[in-house]
Design a protein around this motif. Structure first.
Motif: not given
Length: 294
Positions: A54-55, A91-92, A152-153, A238-241
């Motif tokens: 798990s990432a 993916r991101a 953020g994204m 974080p926590p999105q890699p």
């Protein structure tokens, strides 16, 4: 259109398509670029269904482990598996790049086509708006957006997308303006076609190959911009890699564990190299003058 005309058109399209792929398979830049892009895309798609670990799972007891059979590239300072972080980070990165380039391509092409077709004050207004937007780099736009809506994204996508618009406006307006001066456009106008119909039926198809090549180049720049924004803490949080976040986390451990910065840096370099090589290959393959030389 009669059935015989349809059959003739299909018969003419098939040889052209097969000739394109024959030339493409002999073009080294196109092949290498396509393979690298497929590798990055495959990593992103694979992360949707499988990762070694798990990432998002933190295991401090296993932090900074060297490569092993359990963790192929080791672990980071929080004990997360590096391979899993790279897969999910791809993916991101691809998501941000696709949406940002899509925003720039859609808005920029529409404005560029309008500027080339209308001329006069409409063209002047669009081009001055393009110059004004071009004065705000993605990092500066992200800083302003982060102050309003937070990092953020979404901030990365909006900032990069806005910066992409004037690039496509300039390219589209320049290429479309050259097409509007061609003889077949004069013939279309003499036949009673309006500017909108001429733009859709004649201008856009003639500049589509150039826009495709430009989109691949801008995609590479969007990946670099996303990594830079994430590294500065303005992009993916974080926590999105994210590859940029991985570089940010590794900067304090360069002497203790330099591989933490090497892996995401290599991933960014391969993705950008693949897109640039793919763009160069498409430019050669889609340019009729270069195609005749091969």
């Amino acid at each position: 259109m009669s059935s015989s005309v349809i059959v003739q058109a299909a018969a003419a399209t098939a040889p052209a398509s097969s000739a394109f792929w024959r030339r493409a398979l002999r073009h080294r830049s196109f092949i290498v670029g396509a393979l690298l892009c497929l590798l990055v895309l495959g990593a992103a798609l694979l992360s949707l269904v499988w990762t070694p670990w798990s990432a998002y799972e933190i295991d401090v007891a296993s932090k900074l482990r060297p490569p092993s059979s359990a963790h192929w590239l080791g672990t980071d300072v929080l004990g997360r598996d590096i391979v899993s972080l790279l897969l999910v980070g791809a993916r991101a990165t691809i998501l941000v790049g696709i949406i940002a380039v899509g925003i720039g391509l859609t808005c920029g092409v529409c404005l560029g086509l309008i500027a080339a077709a209308q001329r006069g004050w409409t063209e002047e207004l669009i081009m001055r708006f393009s110059d004004f937007t071009f004065a705000f780099p993605a990092v500066l736009s992200a800083i302003m957006l982060a102050a309003v809506i937070g990092p953020g994204m979404v901030t990365s996508i909006t900032a990069i997308g806005i910066f992409q618009i004037p690039v496509f406006v300039r390219v589209t307006r320049g290429q479309a303006g050259a097409v509007w001066a061609r003889e077949f456009i004069l013939a279309a106008r003499a036949a009673g076609k309006g500017r909108f119909r001429i733009t859709i039926e004649h201008v856009l198809p003639n500049i589509l190959s150039i826009l495709i090549v430009q989109a691949t180049i801008q995609f590479a720049l969007a990946i670099l911009a996303e990594a830079a924004l994430s590294y500065l803490g303005l992009g993916t949080q974080p926590p999105q890699p994210s590859w940029g976040r991985m570089l940010n986390d590794a900067q304090t451990l360069l002497f203790q564990s330099p591989s933490l910065a090497v892996y995401p840096g290599a991933a960014i370099a391969l993705a950008v190299l693949g897109l640039n090589l793919l763009g160069d290959g498409l430019r050669d393959l889609l340019d009729p003058r270069l195609a005749r030389q091969r």
